[in-house]
Enzyme design. Structure first.
Site, PDB file in Angstrom:
ATOM      1  N   ASP A  44     -56.767  74.391  75.959  1.00 38.06           N
ATOM      2  CA  ASP A  44     -57.302  75.715  76.282  1.00 38.06           C
ATOM      3  C   ASP A  44     -57.539  76.487  74.993  1.00 38.06           C
ATOM      4  OD1 ASP A  44     -57.975  78.128  77.362  1.00 38.06           O
ATOM      5  OD2 ASP A  44     -56.029  78.530  78.287  1.00 38.06           O
ATOM      6  N   ASP A  51     -58.750  80.018  73.634  1.00 33.71           N
ATOM      7  CA  ASP A  51     -58.992  81.402  74.047  1.00 33.71           C
ATOM      8  C   ASP A  51     -59.800  82.166  72.999  1.00 33.71           C
ATOM      9  OD1 ASP A  51     -57.696  81.228  76.442  1.00 33.71           O
ATOM     10  OD2 ASP A  51     -55.779  81.965  75.679  1.00 33.71           O
ATOM     11  N   SER A 103     -64.471  78.841  80.328  1.00 33.11           N
ATOM     12  CA  SER A 103     -63.406  79.388  81.163  1.00 33.11           C
ATOM     13  C   SER A 103     -63.947  80.499  82.058  1.00 33.11           C
ATOM     14  CB  SER A 103     -62.283  79.922  80.273  1.00 33.11           C
ATOM     15  OG  SER A 103     -62.750  81.003  79.494  1.00 33.11           O
ATOM     16  N   HIS A 110     -62.329  75.194  77.966  1.00 29.99           N
ATOM     17  CA  HIS A 110     -61.314  74.191  78.255  1.00 29.99           C
ATOM     18  C   HIS A 110     -61.868  72.815  77.905  1.00 29.99           C
ATOM     19  CE1 HIS A 110     -59.437  76.949  81.573  1.00 29.99           C
ATOM     20  NE2 HIS A 110     -59.153  77.355  80.352  1.00 29.99           N
ATOM     21  N   GLU A 158     -53.822  76.319  73.288  1.00 27.49           N
ATOM     22  CA  GLU A 158     -52.764  75.839  74.163  1.00 27.49           C
ATOM     23  C   GLU A 158     -53.143  74.456  74.665  1.00 27.49           C
ATOM     24  OE1 GLU A 158     -51.118  78.637  77.108  1.00 27.49           O
ATOM     25  OE2 GLU A 158     -52.628  80.047  76.402  1.00 27.49           O
TER      26      GLU A 158
END
Length: 391
Positions: free
Chosen positions: A88, A90, A116, A123, A141
């Site tokens: 992930d 961001d 996302s 992602h 992540e």
């Protein structure tokens, strides 16, 4: 992670077929908590709250896709039984373009990538496993179990349409963006591993004795005997033991595999093929441990130093690695408890609303039929589990 309140919808044809085969699908709903929006997993079959640790609250892809029309979106739950890792990224899209660091990760992983729900992140999904217990750093992540990812099917152009096996590519990406510190380059850490990858020639019996009597011997002994206490999954415990074995064997993968197979953590999964290149779960776990192992035992090191009274290089670095690992594990457990408590608070609110509705209904119409298990019983059971975790 900020969540858009707008339902961006799902492009079902773009979601990889390999992912759709697993019955690990949920929906999600945006909720405001402490002034921030977050994503709550929803059981597609009942519309109540789902849990990443309860398969009964997941559903087939087709069921979840239909239910997602009434929710904010669709999600996939990662487990130990599937080969997938979700990465992930961001806050990495500006005017529809990836930032430089995100583009570097996407290009190197070269697997299915989608935008996302917020539109500000992406992602990436690969086949592989996380090399260590740390799962996040900054805006990056990565998860392979006990987590769900929102799925939009908003495929990023010029990335593969399928989920590719990318362990070899993922390990250095993970090392650079998640595990390693910023002061050393990925190349520098790889060089450190290469210069320390010398088998120690300790026999299996000698190794076990030394590892058990070392300063972190209690940890080794627990793992060796099969205890997973302190780890969210057995895979994390497997990785922890393999990292210790990497140190004591000098990154000798053959000896590491042999020793692990004699440990209490061994299970049939160790020898099962889990990756498209034909490698087994055990082979990949050993390889990942070697990948992140920066220090190895030197046979000529003074016995007292190894036992914990003063090696200025090996033991201090090993202690630093242990400390980072423990902090990461504790942080992960705190995050998990916070999520569980938040779900419980939402269930309490839902329960109160349901009780009010039932009370008003019973005043108007007598309730007939078989008694239903009160929601309060289920809620009490969950609270008891939380109390046990805190202890």
């Amino acid at each position: 992670m900020e969540v858009s309140t707008v339902n961006r919808g799902v492009e079902p044809d773009a979601i990889p077929a390999a992912l759709r085969e697993y019955p690990q699908w949920v929906c999600w709903r945006a909720k405001e908590r402490d002034g921030k929006l977050t994503k709550i997993p929803i059981d597609p079959q009942t519309g109540s709250f789902a849990s990443v640790s309860d398969p009964d609250t997941w559903a087939l892809y087709e069921v979840a896709l239909g239910a997602a029309e009434a929710e904010d979106g669709l999600g996939f739950v990662f487990t130990e039984d599937d080969p997938f890792v979700g990465v992930d990224l961001d806050d990495c899209r500006e005017d529809g373009e990836l930032t430089d660091w995100a583009a570097d990760i996407v290009d190197r992983l070269d697997s299915y990538t989608e935008v996302s729900p917020s539109g500000t992140g992406v992602h990436v999904l690969i086949e592989g496993m996380i090399p260590s217990t740390k799962s996040r750093s900054g805006s990056v992540e990565c998860y392979d179990s006990n987590r769900f990812f929102t799925m939009t099917g908003d495929h990023v152009d010029e990335t593969p349409t399928g989920i590719e096996e990318r362990q070899d590519a993922f390990a250095p990406v993970y090392d650079q963006y998640v595990y390693g510190d910023d002061e050393r380059s990925t190349e520098g850490r790889a060089q450190e591993r290469r210069t320390s990858s010398t088998p120690t020639s300790l026999s299996d019996a000698e190794l076990i004795e030394k590892a058990t009597n070392a300063k972190n011997g209690a940890k080794f002994e627990r793992l060796w005997n099969g205890s997973t206490a302190g780890y969210e999954s057995q895979s994390e415990a497997d990785m922890a033991l393999c990292c210790l074995l990497a140190f004591w064997t000098g990154n000798d993968e053959t000896q590491m595999d042999r020793l692990f197979s004699d440990s209490g953590l061994y299970r049939e999964k160790w020898d099962e093929v889990h990756y498209s290149d034909g490698s087994t779960y055990g082979e990949q776990t050993v390889a990942n441990a070697v990948q992140v192992s920066n220090e190895t035992y030197e046979r000529e090191t003074d016995e007292a130093d190894v036992a914990g009274s003063g090696s200025p290089v090996s033991v201090s670095n090993q202690e630093a690695t242990m400390l980072r690992e423990r902090v990461d594990l504790l942080r992960g457990r705190v995050d998990s408890l916070e999520r569980e408590l938040a779900r419980t608070r939402d269930e309490i609110a839902g329960l109160r609303q349901s009780q009010q509705g039932l009370t008003e209904h019973s005043r108007r119409e007598p309730v007939s039929g078989a008694p239903v298990e009160p929601a309060s019983v289920r809620l009490s059971s969950r609270l008891q589990r939380l109390i046990q975790v805190f202890r």
